[in-house]
Design a protein around this motif. Structure first.
Motif, PDB file in Angstrom:
ATOM      1  N   ARG A 565      67.403  50.692  17.766  1.00 36.10           N
ATOM      2  CA  ARG A 565      67.580  50.403  16.413  1.00 36.10           C
ATOM      3  C   ARG A 565      66.564  50.560  15.340  1.00 36.10           C
ATOM      4  O   ARG A 565      66.636  51.229  14.377  1.00 36.10           O
ATOM      5  CB  ARG A 565      68.119  49.123  16.092  1.00 36.10           C
ATOM      6  CG  ARG A 565      69.524  48.548  16.759  1.00 36.10           C
ATOM      7  CD  ARG A 565      70.565  49.375  16.522  1.00 36.10           C
ATOM      8  NE  ARG A 565      71.647  49.396  17.516  1.00 36.10           N
ATOM      9  CZ  ARG A 565      71.852  49.725  18.725  1.00 36.10           C
ATOM     10  NH1 ARG A 565      70.885  50.340  19.318  1.00 36.10           N
ATOM     11  NH2 ARG A 565      73.141  49.407  19.142  1.00 36.10           N
ATOM     12  N   ILE A 566      65.312  50.163  15.865  1.00 37.33           N
ATOM     13  CA  ILE A 566      64.269  50.323  14.894  1.00 37.33           C
ATOM     14  C   ILE A 566      63.814  51.794  14.623  1.00 37.33           C
ATOM     15  O   ILE A 566      63.458  52.276  13.623  1.00 37.33           O
ATOM     16  CB  ILE A 566      63.090  49.379  15.384  1.00 37.33           C
ATOM     17  CG1 ILE A 566      63.379  47.908  15.290  1.00 37.33           C
ATOM     18  CG2 ILE A 566      61.748  49.771  14.483  1.00 37.33           C
ATOM     19  CD1 ILE A 566      62.408  47.112  16.091  1.00 37.33           C
ATOM     20  N   GLN A 567      63.796  52.434  15.872  1.00 40.86           N
ATOM     21  CA  GLN A 567      63.540  53.950  15.915  1.00 40.86           C
ATOM     22  C   GLN A 567      64.254  54.633  15.143  1.00 40.86           C
ATOM     23  O   GLN A 567      63.960  55.719  14.380  1.00 40.86           O
ATOM     24  CB  GLN A 567      63.442  54.569  17.403  1.00 40.86           C
ATOM     25  CG  GLN A 567      62.208  54.346  18.234  1.00 40.86           C
ATOM     26  CD  GLN A 567      62.289  54.762  19.566  1.00 40.86           C
ATOM     27  OE1 GLN A 567      63.397  54.683  20.352  1.00 40.86           O
ATOM     28  NE2 GLN A 567      61.284  55.395  19.935  1.00 40.86           N
ATOM     29  N   ALA A 568      65.540  54.288  14.940  1.00 44.65           N
ATOM     30  CA  ALA A 568      66.672  54.870  14.175  1.00 44.65           C
ATOM     31  C   ALA A 568      66.648  54.319  12.762  1.00 44.65           C
ATOM     32  O   ALA A 568      67.480  54.598  11.937  1.00 44.65           O
ATOM     33  CB  ALA A 568      68.218  54.864  14.803  1.00 44.65           C
ATOM     34  N   MET A 594      58.529  42.486  10.215  1.00 50.50           N
ATOM     35  CA  MET A 594      58.416  41.796  11.566  1.00 50.50           C
ATOM     36  C   MET A 594      59.110  42.487  12.452  1.00 50.50           C
ATOM     37  O   MET A 594      58.625  42.811  13.634  1.00 50.50           O
ATOM     38  CB  MET A 594      58.894  40.226  11.354  1.00 50.50           C
ATOM     39  CG  MET A 594      58.715  39.735  12.430  1.00 50.50           C
ATOM     40  SD  MET A 594      59.848  38.010  12.661  1.00 50.50           S
ATOM     41  CE  MET A 594      58.447  37.108  11.577  1.00 50.50           C
ATOM     42  N   ALA A 595      60.085  43.477  12.234  1.00 57.77           N
ATOM     43  CA  ALA A 595      60.853  44.299  13.143  1.00 57.77           C
ATOM     44  C   ALA A 595      59.926  45.304  13.703  1.00 57.77           C
ATOM     45  O   ALA A 595      59.640  45.563  14.607  1.00 57.77           O
ATOM     46  CB  ALA A 595      62.189  44.790  12.381  1.00 57.77           C
ATOM     47  N   GLU A 596      59.197  45.770  12.556  1.00 54.45           N
ATOM     48  CA  GLU A 596      58.139  46.845  13.030  1.00 54.45           C
ATOM     49  C   GLU A 596      56.991  46.459  13.913  1.00 54.45           C
ATOM     50  O   GLU A 596      56.575  46.959  14.751  1.00 54.45           O
ATOM     51  CB  GLU A 596      57.496  47.663  11.565  1.00 54.45           C
ATOM     52  CG  GLU A 596      58.414  48.305  10.771  1.00 54.45           C
ATOM     53  CD  GLU A 596      58.096  48.713   9.471  1.00 54.45           C
ATOM     54  OE1 GLU A 596      57.108  48.352   8.975  1.00 54.45           O
ATOM     55  OE2 GLU A 596      58.815  49.336   8.876  1.00 54.45           O
ATOM     56  N   LEU A 616      48.917  37.806  15.014  1.00 55.12           N
ATOM     57  CA  LEU A 616      48.924  36.742  14.241  1.00 55.12           C
ATOM     58  C   LEU A 616      48.409  37.126  13.004  1.00 55.12           C
ATOM     59  O   LEU A 616      49.086  36.744  11.993  1.00 55.12           O
ATOM     60  CB  LEU A 616      48.124  35.622  14.793  1.00 55.12           C
ATOM     61  CG  LEU A 616      47.472  34.640  13.877  1.00 55.12           C
ATOM     62  CD1 LEU A 616      48.496  33.789  13.679  1.00 55.12           C
ATOM     63  CD2 LEU A 616      46.456  33.505  14.645  1.00 55.12           C
ATOM     64  N   GLU A 617      47.343  38.119  12.745  1.00 56.88           N
ATOM     65  CA  GLU A 617      46.812  38.356  11.409  1.00 56.88           C
ATOM     66  C   GLU A 617      48.283  39.238  10.464  1.00 56.88           C
ATOM     67  O   GLU A 617      48.201  39.117   9.585  1.00 56.88           O
ATOM     68  CB  GLU A 617      45.719  39.154  11.622  1.00 56.88           C
ATOM     69  CG  GLU A 617      44.247  38.508  11.902  1.00 56.88           C
ATOM     70  CD  GLU A 617      43.026  39.403  11.632  1.00 56.88           C
ATOM     71  OE1 GLU A 617      42.935  40.342  11.913  1.00 56.88           O
ATOM     72  OE2 GLU A 617      42.355  38.545  11.047  1.00 56.88           O
ATOM     73  N   SER A 618      48.923  39.936  11.408  1.00 49.38           N
ATOM     74  CA  SER A 618      49.800  40.761  10.764  1.00 49.38           C
ATOM     75  C   SER A 618      51.015  39.621  10.153  1.00 49.38           C
ATOM     76  O   SER A 618      51.465  39.986   9.360  1.00 49.38           O
ATOM     77  CB  SER A 618      50.382  41.585  11.778  1.00 49.38           C
ATOM     78  OG  SER A 618      49.633  42.552  12.167  1.00 49.38           O
ATOM     79  N   LEU A 619      51.162  38.628  11.125  1.00 50.70           N
ATOM     80  CA  LEU A 619      52.198  37.716  10.414  1.00 50.70           C
ATOM     81  C   LEU A 619      51.792  37.081   9.390  1.00 50.70           C
ATOM     82  O   LEU A 619      52.598  36.831   8.444  1.00 50.70           O
ATOM     83  CB  LEU A 619      52.633  36.677  11.592  1.00 50.70           C
ATOM     84  CG  LEU A 619      53.382  37.437  13.052  1.00 50.70           C
ATOM     85  CD1 LEU A 619      53.385  36.321  13.980  1.00 50.70           C
ATOM     86  CD2 LEU A 619      54.854  37.494  12.479  1.00 50.70           C
ATOM     87  N   LEU A 620      50.525  36.724   9.227  1.00 50.84           N
ATOM     88  CA  LEU A 620      49.962  36.040   7.980  1.00 50.84           C
ATOM     89  C   LEU A 620      50.059  37.023   6.810  1.00 50.84           C
ATOM     90  O   LEU A 620      50.367  36.564   5.663  1.00 50.84           O
ATOM     91  CB  LEU A 620      48.607  35.800   8.383  1.00 50.84           C
ATOM     92  CG  LEU A 620      48.463  34.293   9.423  1.00 50.84           C
ATOM     93  CD1 LEU A 620      46.926  34.426   9.730  1.00 50.84           C
ATOM     94  CD2 LEU A 620      48.925  33.034   9.074  1.00 50.84           C
ATOM     95  N   ASP A 621      49.649  38.274   7.176  1.00 54.63           N
ATOM     96  CA  ASP A 621      49.848  39.130   5.926  1.00 54.63           C
ATOM     97  C   ASP A 621      51.304  39.490   5.465  1.00 54.63           C
ATOM     98  O   ASP A 621      51.638  39.530   4.230  1.00 54.63           O
ATOM     99  CB  ASP A 621      49.325  40.477   6.263  1.00 54.63           C
ATOM    100  CG  ASP A 621      48.082  40.595   6.582  1.00 54.63           C
ATOM    101  OD1 ASP A 621      47.292  39.747   5.857  1.00 54.63           O
ATOM    102  OD2 ASP A 621      47.538  41.525   7.354  1.00 54.63           O
TER     103      ASP A 621
END
Length: 670
Positions: A565-568, A594-596, A616-621
């Motif tokens: 689904r994400i690729q599409a 978050m899906a990416e 973790l850093e990506s989630l905080l961003d």
């Protein structure tokens, strides 16, 4: 005075005790020293490859295990003999499986020899009263080997019989018919000119070449009997009699003594006996003196406190329960079995909190008022003992607010292996996403992203502490009343050295969360936890379970469903619309990001996945963004570990200054 006279005087008790020790001393002085069996090493070596002990051993120490291994000097790999057949071992580890390679079949397949089909690999090994084997039939390809020497009419009849099967006709005297499925035609219905051949194959290889599909490698699982496990932990040797009935051979020192007598001359034997007697006498004298002093002190203490004791002096001072509660095992308090039996109402089914792959968890309340979750491990064998010890060792060295706290355990000699944890009242994340609690729809998006961040915080802390969890899933993420995370279940966790890149192990855990690289190379890394956490992220944004048999066959695993689904860029087919996706711009932005991030975690190759700290850093961003949510930095515990290991270039002062606890964020906000 009258009360004191009823107390045994130290002189009388000590005299009796010394007399008793004297009798033992005189008896031992006359007994010939009984030699010990050679100790079993912690591991065996084969060309710098380490092999764990029991149930494995080498041929020079047969009493140390059930699998007798040799060492192939050319390949540097251990060899294993089973049912009079020699195999090369590809993997021998601490798990309950062994990966083997048939050297004869391997040579035939390399040479593309039709002799390969004269070997009929077995799907079973001979069980004993000590150990049983399981060889999954899914590893085997079933071929029907049909004689070509029959008439044309017969050959046509056989072809018609096996219509729909693949065929291999390059062997001189026979034709092979097979299907890439595991449906077997009953033997009594197979044409008389045909016989069934079973050979291992690689189901990941898609080829029309039969020799490329076949493989010399098989995996078999082993399981020790309860009797053998108990015997081994008592120091005995698992054996079977002529009728395959189990017997535990305790250390028969007399027999060993007789063998040694036959191997040495009389003079040497007398010298050894005399030397051993002298040592025994000295040890006995020293132990006797120490015990006399100890007992005298105890009796004097008991006499002094006799009048002040309200419950019976000496006997109450050394009550069994006090001894158990005052002692510790691996640094945690020991609870008596009877106490834990009482707090769980004899492990009443109505007090069950859940049931996992390794034990059942019960709710209880200790005498001091603490509510606890008591995990009672299934069975009592060497595998459960390993998980019992492993979980204690892991949790006693960790301190993090998002990891469940271990209060104590039962004695390892208790009739059941029990672990006592803090009680987390709000169930599991799995239950809130797609269980009974899901109908309450209490997990709003702000709560979900906080859960993701706190779980990532805990896992990053584990990895910084050189620990792999190995069973990351929503069922192991507990939630308290404020929806704060407590990661649980460390029975499968492993410590890993800093200077190695992988830990070889059997793929254990839960279907749907497996790292796909497990099946290729049996190498476990911290990136395996990252993959499993990627599945958790997809569950958080989709509210779908990790495995769903109602989905298409190639998308039963949520990871595959999400990747497609994400690729599409079909995010609307993945993200739960009840969270506000498509209606709330900020929720749409965060759930898409978050899906990416999950997509990066779910990459099939580990070197393409981020580290847990990067996650973790990506989630905080994502949480910070334009949402107005308070951005919570990595936990204090994580930063302290990273700074100790020089992995984080931040001064202690700046860490403290920017610390903002994520629990300050309103969890129930919409």
């Amino acid at each position: 005075m009258g009360d004191q006279s009823s107390t045994p005087t130290p002189s009388v008790s000590v005299s009796f005790f010394v007399f008793y020790l004297l009798i033992i001393f005189l008896h031992l002085a006359q007994v010939e020293t009984k030699p010990q069996r050679p100790k079993c090493p912690k591991e065996f070596l084969c060309s710098n490859r380490s092999i764990p002990t029991f149930p494995f051993t080498n041929k020079s120490l047969p009493h140390c295990g059930l699998f007798k291994l040799g060492c192939n000097v050319v390949s540097g790999r251990p060899t294993l003999e089973l049912d009079s057949k020699l195999y090369n071992t590809i993997y021998v580890g601490e798990e309950d499986f062994v990966m083997l390679s048939d050297p004869v079949l391997s040579d035939h397949l390399k040479n593309r020899s039709c002799d390969s089909f004269n070997l009929n690999s077995s799907t079973s090994f001979t069980n004993s009263s000590s150990i049983s084997f399981e060889v999954p039939a899914v590893q085997f390809l079933f071929l029907f080997k049909c004689n070509q020497g029959s008439s044309h009419h017969s050959r046509q009849k056989i072809d018609d019989y096996f219509a729909g099967y693949k065929s291999y006709r390059k062997c001189k005297n026979f034709t092979l018919y097979y299907k890439e499925s595991h449906h077997i035609i009953p033997k009594n219905k197979v044409p008389k000119d045909c016989s069934l051949v079973q050979l291992p194959f690689d189901n990941s290889t898609k080829s029309n070449d039969l020799f490329e599909e076949l493989s010399p490698e098989i995996i078999f699982f082993w399981k020790l009997s309860e009797n053998c496990s108990e015997c081994h932990y008592r120091g005995g040797q698992c054996q079977s009699d002529s009728n395959n009935n189990f017997k535990c051979l305790e250390e028969n020192r007399n027999m060993i003594g007789k063998k040694r007598k036959a191997d040495v001359n009389g003079i040497t034997r007398k010298t050894n006996k005399s030397s051993s007697k002298v040592k025994l006498i000295l040890i006995t004298v020293l132990c006797s003196l120490a015990l006399v002093i100890f007992m005298s002190s105890v009796l004097v203490f008991a006499r002094r406190h006799y009048n002040t004791s309200k419950v019976g002096g000496f006997s109450s001072f050394f009550s069994k329960q006090d001894i158990e509660r005052s002692s510790k095992y691996l640094g945690v308090p020991i609870f008596s079995f009877s106490e834990l039996q009482k707090v769980t109402n004899n492990f009443d089914p109505s007090k069950e909190l859940g049931e996992g792959g390794f034990g059942t968890v019960y709710r209880g309340k200790l005498r001091d008022g603490r509510e606890v979750a008591v995990k009672r491990l299934y069975e009592r064998n060497c595998k459960r003992m390993e998980q019992f010890v492993n979980e204690i060792e892991i949790l006693t060295r960790l301190r993090h607010r998002n990891l469940v706290t271990l209060y104590g355990c039962s004695s390892r000699n208790s009739r059941s292996l029990l672990l006592v944890y803090e009680y987390i009242p709000n169930g599991t994340l799995a239950d809130h996403l797609h269980g009974e609690r899901a109908k309450h729809k209490s997990l709003t998006w702000p709560i979900r992203i906080n859960i993701a961040i706190e779980t990532a915080n805990a896992l990053a802390y584990l990895h910084a502490s050189d620990i792999i969890h190995r069973d990351v899933k929503t069922a192991n993420i507990l939630l308290d009343c404020n929806f704060a995370v407590k990661v649980a279940d460390f029975g499968l966790s492993r410590l890993f050295p800093i200077d190695v890149t992988h830990v070889s192990t059997m793929p254990q855990g839960t279907p749907g969360y497996f790292d796909p690289e497990y099946y290729d190379c049996y190498k476990l890394t911290d990136k395996s936890d990252v993959y499993s956490f990627g599945v958790v992220l997809v569950e958080l944004i989709s509210s779908m379970p990790a495995v769903d048999m109602d989905r298409d066959s190639h998308e039963i695993n949520l990871a595959n469903f999400a990747l497609n689904r994400i690729q599409a860029t079909a995010f609307d087919a993945l993200i739960d619309p009840s969270l506000g996706f498509g209606t709330d711009p900020e929720v749409t932005r965060m759930t898409t990001l978050m899906a990416e991030l999950a997509f990066r975690c779910l990459q099939p190759r580990k070197d393409m996945r981020p580290t847990m700290y990067d996650v973790l850093e990506s989630l905080l961003d994502i949480q910070g963004g334009e949402s107005g949510f308070a951005k919570c930095p990595p936990s204090r515990e994580l930063e302290e570990v990273l700074m100790k290991k020089n992995k984080f270039a931040t001064s202690p002062n700046s860490v403290i200054e920017k610390w903002i606890c994520s629990t300050s964020t309103t969890r129930n906000s919409v």
